[in-house]
Design an enzyme around this catalytic site. Structure first.
Site, PDB file in Angstrom:
ATOM      1  CB  ILE A 350      11.606  -0.067 -16.054  1.00  0.00           C
ATOM      2  CG1 ILE A 350      12.287  -1.515 -15.638  1.00  0.00           C
ATOM      3  CG2 ILE A 350      11.498   0.254 -17.344  1.00  0.00           C
ATOM      4  CD1 ILE A 350      11.522  -2.622 -16.208  1.00  0.00           C
ATOM      5  CD1 TRP A 351      15.792   4.037 -12.846  1.00  0.00           C
ATOM      6  CD2 TRP A 351      15.243   2.205 -12.740  1.00  0.00           C
ATOM      7  NE1 TRP A 351      15.469   4.051 -11.580  1.00  0.00           N
ATOM      8  CE2 TRP A 351      15.077   2.852 -11.383  1.00  0.00           C
ATOM      9  CE3 TRP A 351      15.039   0.619 -12.540  1.00  0.00           C
ATOM     10  CZ2 TRP A 351      14.608   2.053 -10.302  1.00  0.00           C
ATOM     11  CZ3 TRP A 351      14.440   0.090 -11.618  1.00  0.00           C
ATOM     12  CH2 TRP A 351      14.317   0.776 -10.428  1.00  0.00           C
ATOM     13  CG  HIS A 352      14.644   0.266 -19.764  1.00  0.00           C
ATOM     14  ND1 HIS A 352      13.889  -1.087 -20.054  1.00  0.00           N
ATOM     15  CD2 HIS A 352      15.634  -0.230 -18.740  1.00  0.00           C
ATOM     16  CE1 HIS A 352      14.233  -1.805 -19.288  1.00  0.00           C
ATOM     17  NE2 HIS A 352      15.225  -1.625 -18.406  1.00  0.00           N
ATOM     18  CE1 TYR A 353      14.457   7.259 -16.500  1.00  0.00           C
ATOM     19  CE2 TYR A 353      16.696   7.345 -16.134  1.00  0.00           C
ATOM     20  CZ  TYR A 353      15.504   7.408 -15.527  1.00  0.00           C
ATOM     21  OH  TYR A 353      15.096   7.351 -14.121  1.00  0.00           O
ATOM     22  CG  HIS A 354      14.106   5.565 -25.248  1.00  0.00           C
ATOM     23  ND1 HIS A 354      13.341   5.063 -24.067  1.00  0.00           N
ATOM     24  CD2 HIS A 354      13.136   5.619 -25.947  1.00  0.00           C
ATOM     25  CE1 HIS A 354      12.073   4.957 -24.459  1.00  0.00           C
ATOM     26  NE2 HIS A 354      12.155   5.310 -25.538  1.00  0.00           N
TER      27      HIS A 354
END
Length: 439
Positions: A350-354
């Site tokens: 969901i492209w919530h890289y961290h």
């Protein structure tokens, strides 16, 4: 700064919200999703709110009432034009350090970047005790650039023939996380509006159920894929336009599973190798199953029925995902009836890289890189988890919050040491960047 000042954090959030965030216009498909969530037991209904609390809510959007999208670029309108220069299409190759002699702390003094014409430049800080390099290249770009500049695990850097190991820092690139997503595409017998996430269900196990309609934007599926989906539904459906569909998806918020980032080469225009280890930890898998069970209830709800073809079950719609090339994982026969295996086989980003430059591991609580002077990292790579429905509000809040703190720090230093205000020669340089440090 020992800890965040909660009042200042709230002020920074509110500043961002007043500049960029709007109340969405909730229409038919999103209203049905809202009522379906309530019917499925994701209660209470919390109305329009920015708070992330159990139940179903309407969240903020960066699309204004006219349908125009707003972004962090809009915030440049509030910057002092005499104190900032923005270089577009600038690709940073390396951070420069003053010393690598044993026993001395390295200090950042500039960067090397390539302009849009391929010409290399060196940008150096003016000689002022307050000046520093601030790295904001994102969860992928920031640890990658630190490693290419000689800050990272020594053995790994030497294996890629990094010119000089400035600091042996084994935690750079560690703790990489991404909130895994699993979804169901729901073809509709009637037209649906074009919408991104507006309605959000936050379950008691604190996972997020969200959705969007008009798949040409929500999921960039081709007509060929859509035809394949129809075939998988045994020719039950006949749709003329791809916009007549929505997607309902589940996100594991704050997964326990963690991974790492490594260099593939020393080309800053190439992506590094990132392993997120989706669903490695059983706790994350259990939450995924619960989330999908909730999605099944929503799709089968009376409230959602007019946006689903009669006779098509939610489980059939889930199984359609097994036939679509949404990832490179193998499909197992048990996925058609085992939700645990379905989670593993159909996981998406969901492209919530961290992670990668986390607080307490790579940077301190002032976001200064541990063991190095005049260098901070201020972006999502410092997060221990990706917050809320979307991390962008928190990323922008962090920028505002730390910008205000740094300005106050500098003002205090000037007062204490009678340092004159910066001249134009001490202007900051801002490199606009994406995950690949290039736009």
């Amino acid at each position: 700064m020992a800890e965040w000042d909660n009042e200042e954090v709230e002020d920074a959030y509110q500043w961002v919200e007043t500049k960029l965030v709007f109340k969405p216009q909730v229409m038919g498909w999103q209203s049905a999703l809202k009522n379906g969530l309530l019917e499925a037991g994701v209660v209470p209904y919390n109305g329009f709110t920015y708070l992330h609390i159990n139940g179903t809510k309407i969240g903020g959007t960066i699309f204004d009432p006219a349908g125009h999208r707003h972004s962090a670029a809009n915030l440049l309108a509030y910057a002092n034009p005499d104190g900032i220069v923005v270089y577009l299409h600038a690709l940073v190759h390396k951070i420069l350090f003053t010393t690598t002699r044993e026993g001395e702390r390295p200090k950042a003094y500039g960067i090397v970047y390539q302009d849009e014409n391929g010409v290399f430049h060196k940008a150096e800080l003016a000689k002022n005790a307050m000046n520093e390099v601030i790295l904001s290249a994102g969860a992928i770009g920031s640890p990658q650039l630190l490693m290419m500049s000689g800050v990272g695990p020594k053995a790994h850097l030497e294996s890629h023939r990094v010119d000089t190991v400035v600091l042996d820092q084994p935690m750079v690139g560690q703790g990489m996380g991404d909130n895994p997503m699993n979804a169901a595409i729901v073809p509709s017998p009637q037209p649906v509006e074009l919408s991104l996430v507006q309605v959000v269900g936050i379950t008691k196990f604190y996972d997020f159920i969200e959705g969007g309609s008009g798949l040409n934007v929500s999921f960039n599926l081709t007509h060929k894929l859509f035809d394949g989906m129809l075939d998988l539904l045994n020719q039950r459906l006949r749709l003329n336009i791809i916009e007549n569909a929505g997607v309902v998806f589940h996100k594991v918020d704050g997964p326990v599973s963690r991974g790492y980032l490594e260099l593939r080469n020393l080309n800053p225009d190439d992506n590094p190798s990132v392993t997120f280890n989706y669903y490695r930890e059983p706790e994350d898998l259990k939450r995924c199953v619960k989330g999908l069970e909730t999605i099944i209830k929503v799709i089968n709800s009376k409230a959602f029925s007019k946006y689903k073809y009669p006779g098509v079950t939610a489980r059939e719609l889930l199984n359609v995902m097994l036939g679509l090339p949404i990832n490179l994982r193998p499909r197992h026969e048990t996925s058609t009836f085992n939700l645990t295996q379905f989670c593993i086989d159909t996981v998406m980003t969901i492209w919530h890289y961290h992670g990668g430059c986390q607080v307490g591991r790579v940077v301190d609580k002032d976001y200064k890189v541990l063991g190095i002077d005049a260098l901070r990292v201020i972006d999502g790579s410092t997060f221990l988890k990706s917050p809320g429905t979307n991390p962008q509000a928190t990323v922008m809040m962090l920028g505002r919050y730390m910008g205000q703190r740094i300005l106050r720090e500098r003002a205090a230093l000037r007062e204490k040491d009678s340092i004159a205000s910066p001249t134009k020669d001490e202007t900051s340089i801002c490199y606009s960047s994406s995950n690949k440090k290039k736009i």
